[in-house]
Design a protein around this motif. Structure first.
Motif, PDB file in Angstrom:
ATOM      1  N   LEU A  42     -18.806 -18.717 -35.664  1.00 59.32           N
ATOM      2  CA  LEU A  42     -18.154 -17.437 -35.390  1.00 59.32           C
ATOM      3  C   LEU A  42     -19.171 -16.323 -35.199  1.00 59.32           C
ATOM      4  N   LEU A  43     -20.228 -16.326 -35.991  1.00 60.17           N
ATOM      5  CA  LEU A  43     -21.248 -15.298 -35.874  1.00 60.17           C
ATOM      6  C   LEU A  43     -22.012 -15.441 -34.562  1.00 60.17           C
ATOM      7  N   HIS A  44     -22.234 -16.666 -34.124  1.00 65.30           N
ATOM      8  CA  HIS A  44     -22.879 -16.889 -32.826  1.00 65.30           C
ATOM      9  C   HIS A  44     -22.017 -16.318 -31.700  1.00 65.30           C
ATOM     10  N   ILE A  45     -20.703 -16.548 -31.792  1.00 67.53           N
ATOM     11  CA  ILE A  45     -19.791 -16.043 -30.759  1.00 67.53           C
ATOM     12  C   ILE A  45     -19.799 -14.516 -30.734  1.00 67.53           C
ATOM     13  N   MET A  46     -19.754 -13.908 -31.906  1.00 69.23           N
ATOM     14  CA  MET A  46     -19.786 -12.451 -31.976  1.00 69.23           C
ATOM     15  C   MET A  46     -21.104 -11.909 -31.426  1.00 69.23           C
ATOM     16  N   SER A  47     -22.184 -12.648 -31.640  1.00 69.47           N
ATOM     17  CA  SER A  47     -23.488 -12.224 -31.117  1.00 69.47           C
ATOM     18  C   SER A  47     -23.536 -12.297 -29.594  1.00 69.47           C
ATOM     19  N   CYS A  48     -22.742 -13.218 -28.996  1.00 71.61           N
ATOM     20  CA  CYS A  48     -22.652 -13.266 -27.533  1.00 71.61           C
ATOM     21  C   CYS A  48     -22.171 -11.921 -26.990  1.00 71.61           C
ATOM     22  N   TYR A  49     -21.310 -11.244 -27.752  1.00 76.50           N
ATOM     23  CA  TYR A  49     -20.846  -9.908 -27.389  1.00 76.50           C
ATOM     24  C   TYR A  49     -21.816  -8.835 -27.867  1.00 76.50           C
TER      25      TYR A  49
END
Length: 265
Positions: A42-49
């Motif tokens: 989830l943190l990786h996905i948020m970092s994509c943004y």
């Protein structure tokens, strides 16, 4: 009226499913909380943004919501060293790394609720007066320029925008040579086809396409109706994209991360 900046656009992350295809490893925690390296996916996905200036996230939770809630409620302690003064009952944090400047809302949207219902419930509570918002899933990774996708979305007058990707083939591809040998490519991209990459931007009127009922599925009637009415545009992306839906998918992204070659990093 000025166009909103990424920091003004809330991102709703659908992370309430059970991850049944991942078996036992997803039984005790939501699929988005499975680790890639030392951080949950989830943190990786948020970092994509986050790398493009997005900083407002609404996590639409369901299955094992308390795991996600506990992680973010204790984010500083989990990602820092700290000193506890027992007599004064105080904690001083010593950051090992810079903490992201994000506003994260953990929104419990029910168990057994489909994606459209989750989004409708969370948006009713936390969209506020924002005229545009993003939506994604808790299992997709990409190196797409999501800031450019937002600019594309704002530049046209349709309600929705979806990231369009070249879908990976579910099978390895063989190229046969005249001498009887073959070359093998694992899960090649199917150029000439376009699939939804699951990274969306919508104008506020999209809320009228949703229902807060348990059975409302984002990928069914809401998006189908949007498409029928000519209200959905595609932002093409030909770079990296993956969906961590199975154990094999997870092994692939873990291998990329551990090799130091993760494209989304």
């Amino acid at each position: 009226m000025l166009s909103p900046e990424p920091a003004d656009v809330p991102i709703f992350v659908l992370c309430g499913g059970q991850g049944s295809r991942l078996g036992e490893i997803a039984a005790m925690r939501p699929k988005p909380m499975l680790d890639i390296g030392e951080k949950p996916m989830l943190l990786h996905i948020m970092s994509c943004y986050g790398r493009f200036g997005f900083r407002r996230f609404v996590l639409c939770t369901g299955h094992r919501s308390e795991v996600i809630g506990s992680y973010f409620a204790n984010y500083a302690a989990l990602n820092s060293d700290y000193t506890v003064d027992l007599a004064r009952n105080t904690i001083s944090y010593h950051q090992r790394e810079r903490l992201p400047d994000w506003e994260v809302t953990v929104a419990f949207t029910g168990t057994g609720v489909m994606t459209g219902g989750r989004l409708a419930r969370a948006a009713a509570r936390y969209l506020g007066d924002a005229g545009h918002f993003g939506v994604t899933y808790g299992d997709g990774l990409t190196d797409a320029d999501l800031g450019a996708e937002l600019r594309f979305h704002l530049a046209h007058d349709r309600i929705g925008t979806v990231l369009g990707i070249d879908p990976p083939s579910p099978f390895g591809q063989l190229t046969l040579h005249e001498d009887g040998t073959a070359s093998f490519v694992e899960k090649p991209r199917q150029t000439g086809q376009t699939a939804s990459g699951g990274f969306f931007f919508f104008r506020r009127p999209f809320l009228d396409y949703l229902s807060p009922t348990d059975s409302c599925t984002l990928e069914a009637e809401p998006l189908a109706r949007l498409s029928r009415e000519g209200q959905l545009r595609v932002f093409r992306h030909q770079g990296y994209w993956s969906c961590v839906d199975t154990l094999r998918d997870r092994e692939e992204v873990l291998a990329l991360w551990e090799s130091g070659a993760a494209p989304w990093k």
